[in-house]
Write a protein that holds these residues in place. Sequence first.
Motif, PDB file in Angstrom:
ATOM      1  N   TYR A  29       0.851  -1.183   0.000  1.00  0.00           N
ATOM      2  CA  TYR A  29       0.000   0.000   0.000  1.00  0.00           C
ATOM      3  C   TYR A  29       0.887   1.234   0.000  1.00  0.00           C
ATOM      4  CZ  TYR A  29      -3.520  -3.392   1.256  1.00  0.00           C
ATOM      5  OH  TYR A  29      -4.346  -4.493   1.244  1.00  0.00           O
ATOM      6  N   ALA A  30       0.434   2.261  -0.687  1.00  0.00           N
ATOM      7  CA  ALA A  30       1.166   3.521  -0.753  1.00  0.00           C
ATOM      8  C   ALA A  30       0.280   4.643  -0.243  1.00  0.00           C
ATOM      9  CB  ALA A  30       1.595   3.811  -2.187  1.00  0.00           C
ATOM     10  N   GLY A  31       0.765   5.368   0.746  1.00  0.00           N
ATOM     11  CA  GLY A  31       0.102   6.593   1.188  1.00  0.00           C
ATOM     12  C   GLY A  31       0.609   7.721   0.315  1.00  0.00           C
ATOM     13  N   THR A  32      -0.307   8.418  -0.353  1.00  0.00           N
ATOM     14  CA  THR A  32       0.091   9.433  -1.332  1.00  0.00           C
ATOM     15  C   THR A  32      -0.585  10.765  -1.042  1.00  0.00           C
ATOM     16  OG1 THR A  32      -1.687   9.148  -2.956  1.00  0.00           O
ATOM     17  CG2 THR A  32       0.126   7.552  -3.027  1.00  0.00           C
ATOM     18  N   ASP A  33      -0.241  11.751  -1.847  1.00  0.00           N
ATOM     19  CA  ASP A  33      -0.878  13.065  -1.713  1.00  0.00           C
ATOM     20  C   ASP A  33      -2.320  13.043  -2.233  1.00  0.00           C
ATOM     21  OD1 ASP A  33      -0.020  12.737  -4.361  1.00  0.00           O
ATOM     22  OD2 ASP A  33       0.409  14.866  -4.628  1.00  0.00           O
ATOM     23  N   ARG A  34      -2.768  11.898  -2.766  1.00  0.00           N
ATOM     24  CA  ARG A  34      -4.150  11.740  -3.239  1.00  0.00           C
ATOM     25  C   ARG A  34      -4.770  10.443  -2.737  1.00  0.00           C
ATOM     26  NH1 ARG A  34      -2.201  13.871  -8.817  1.00  0.00           N
ATOM     27  NH2 ARG A  34      -1.629  11.709  -9.029  1.00  0.00           N
ATOM     28  N   GLY A  35      -4.569  10.162  -1.457  1.00  0.00           N
ATOM     29  CA  GLY A  35      -5.189   8.989  -0.852  1.00  0.00           C
ATOM     30  C   GLY A  35      -4.275   7.777  -0.826  1.00  0.00           C
ATOM     31  N   VAL A  36      -4.900   6.600  -0.676  1.00  0.00           N
ATOM     32  CA  VAL A  36      -4.157   5.343  -0.578  1.00  0.00           C
ATOM     33  C   VAL A  36      -4.294   4.582  -1.889  1.00  0.00           C
ATOM     34  CG1 VAL A  36      -4.020   3.115   0.609  1.00  0.00           C
ATOM     35  CG2 VAL A  36      -4.463   5.195   1.918  1.00  0.00           C
ATOM     36  N   ASP A  59      -9.917  11.871  -0.630  1.00  0.00           N
ATOM     37  CA  ASP A  59      -8.572  11.865  -1.212  1.00  0.00           C
ATOM     38  C   ASP A  59      -7.660  12.841  -0.469  1.00  0.00           C
ATOM     39  OD1 ASP A  59      -9.097   9.939  -3.074  1.00  0.00           O
ATOM     40  OD2 ASP A  59      -9.525  11.340  -4.687  1.00  0.00           O
ATOM     41  N   PRO A  60      -7.417  12.556   0.805  1.00  0.00           N
ATOM     42  CA  PRO A  60      -6.556  13.473   1.553  1.00  0.00           C
ATOM     43  C   PRO A  60      -5.089  13.156   1.316  1.00  0.00           C
ATOM     44  CG  PRO A  60      -7.192  11.693   2.975  1.00  0.00           C
ATOM     45  CD  PRO A  60      -7.861  11.448   1.632  1.00  0.00           C
ATOM     46  N   ASP A  61      -4.260  14.019   1.820  1.00  0.00           N
ATOM     47  CA  ASP A  61      -2.819  13.814   1.801  1.00  0.00           C
ATOM     48  C   ASP A  61      -2.505  12.806   2.910  1.00  0.00           C
ATOM     49  OD1 ASP A  61      -0.092  13.991   1.693  1.00  0.00           O
ATOM     50  OD2 ASP A  61      -0.024  16.175   1.831  1.00  0.00           O
ATOM     51  N   VAL A  62      -2.200  11.557   2.540  1.00  0.00           N
ATOM     52  CA  VAL A  62      -1.912  10.498   3.504  1.00  0.00           C
ATOM     53  C   VAL A  62      -0.420  10.516   3.790  1.00  0.00           C
ATOM     54  CG1 VAL A  62      -1.939   8.012   3.936  1.00  0.00           C
ATOM     55  CG2 VAL A  62      -3.861   9.100   2.762  1.00  0.00           C
ATOM     56  N   ARG A  63      -0.086  10.787   5.044  1.00  0.00           N
ATOM     57  CA  ARG A  63       1.313  10.940   5.425  1.00  0.00           C
ATOM     58  C   ARG A  63       1.957   9.643   5.896  1.00  0.00           C
ATOM     59  NH1 ARG A  63       3.428  16.154   5.405  1.00  0.00           N
ATOM     60  NH2 ARG A  63       2.066  17.311   4.029  1.00  0.00           N
ATOM     61  N   THR A  64       1.210   8.805   6.600  1.00  0.00           N
ATOM     62  CA  THR A  64       1.761   7.569   7.142  1.00  0.00           C
ATOM     63  C   THR A  64       0.721   6.467   7.049  1.00  0.00           C
ATOM     64  OG1 THR A  64       3.097   8.829   8.721  1.00  0.00           O
ATOM     65  CG2 THR A  64       2.811   6.494   9.172  1.00  0.00           C
ATOM     66  N   ILE A  65       1.154   5.276   6.639  1.00  0.00           N
ATOM     67  CA  ILE A  65       0.260   4.120   6.641  1.00  0.00           C
ATOM     68  C   ILE A  65       0.984   2.947   7.268  1.00  0.00           C
ATOM     69  CG2 ILE A  65      -1.109   4.811   4.636  1.00  0.00           C
ATOM     70  CD1 ILE A  65       0.555   2.940   2.935  1.00  0.00           C
ATOM     71  N   LEU A  66       0.191   2.036   7.833  1.00  0.00           N
ATOM     72  CA  LEU A  66       0.752   0.787   8.337  1.00  0.00           C
ATOM     73  C   LEU A  66      -0.329  -0.273   8.303  1.00  0.00           C
ATOM     74  CD1 LEU A  66      -0.055  -0.044  11.544  1.00  0.00           C
ATOM     75  CD2 LEU A  66       1.201   2.043  11.946  1.00  0.00           C
ATOM     76  N   VAL A  67       0.111  -1.514   8.161  1.00  0.00           N
ATOM     77  CA  VAL A  67      -0.793  -2.654   8.174  1.00  0.00           C
ATOM     78  C   VAL A  67      -0.437  -3.488   9.393  1.00  0.00           C
ATOM     79  CG1 VAL A  67      -1.592  -4.711   6.954  1.00  0.00           C
ATOM     80  CG2 VAL A  67      -0.923  -2.690   5.661  1.00  0.00           C
ATOM     81  N   HIS A  68      -1.440  -3.736  10.246  1.00  0.00           N
ATOM     82  CA  HIS A  68      -1.199  -4.574  11.417  1.00  0.00           C
ATOM     83  C   HIS A  68      -0.879  -5.986  10.936  1.00  0.00           C
ATOM     84  CE1 HIS A  68      -1.894  -6.822  15.095  1.00  0.00           C
ATOM     85  NE2 HIS A  68      -1.702  -5.668  15.727  1.00  0.00           N
TER      86      HIS A  68
END
Length: 109
Positions: A29-36, A59-68
């Motif tokens: 998964y990629a957090g981007t300036d236009r969502g995931v 479509d927000p600016d996603v700064r950090t993502i993680l998958v449990h």
Amino acid sequence: LFRSITGNLPPDLLVRSLALDRKNRNTIYAGTDRGVHRGRMTSAMTAWEWDHYGSGLPDPDVRTILVHPISGVLYAATLGRGVYEVNTAPKQGSDWLPAITHMMLPESS
């Protein structure tokens, strides 16, 4: 050995964060300036194919993502819109929900 994973991602997309999905092999998964966006290795194992991931997430600016690693829940921290979560299990669908429904602030003295 390094290989490009950009595949069909739009060239002007700004990727801020990547997360591996340990429950779904060959999925990132990629957090981007236009969502995931979700990337999956093609069945021929030759390239990555990307799609915009999830309904219910603006479509927000996603700064950090993680998958449990055990539950498979994906968390996306956005700039100014809070934190969202979605269960990545195929049977669960991909409807994003706010991960934090309220916040307790310390009382001022």
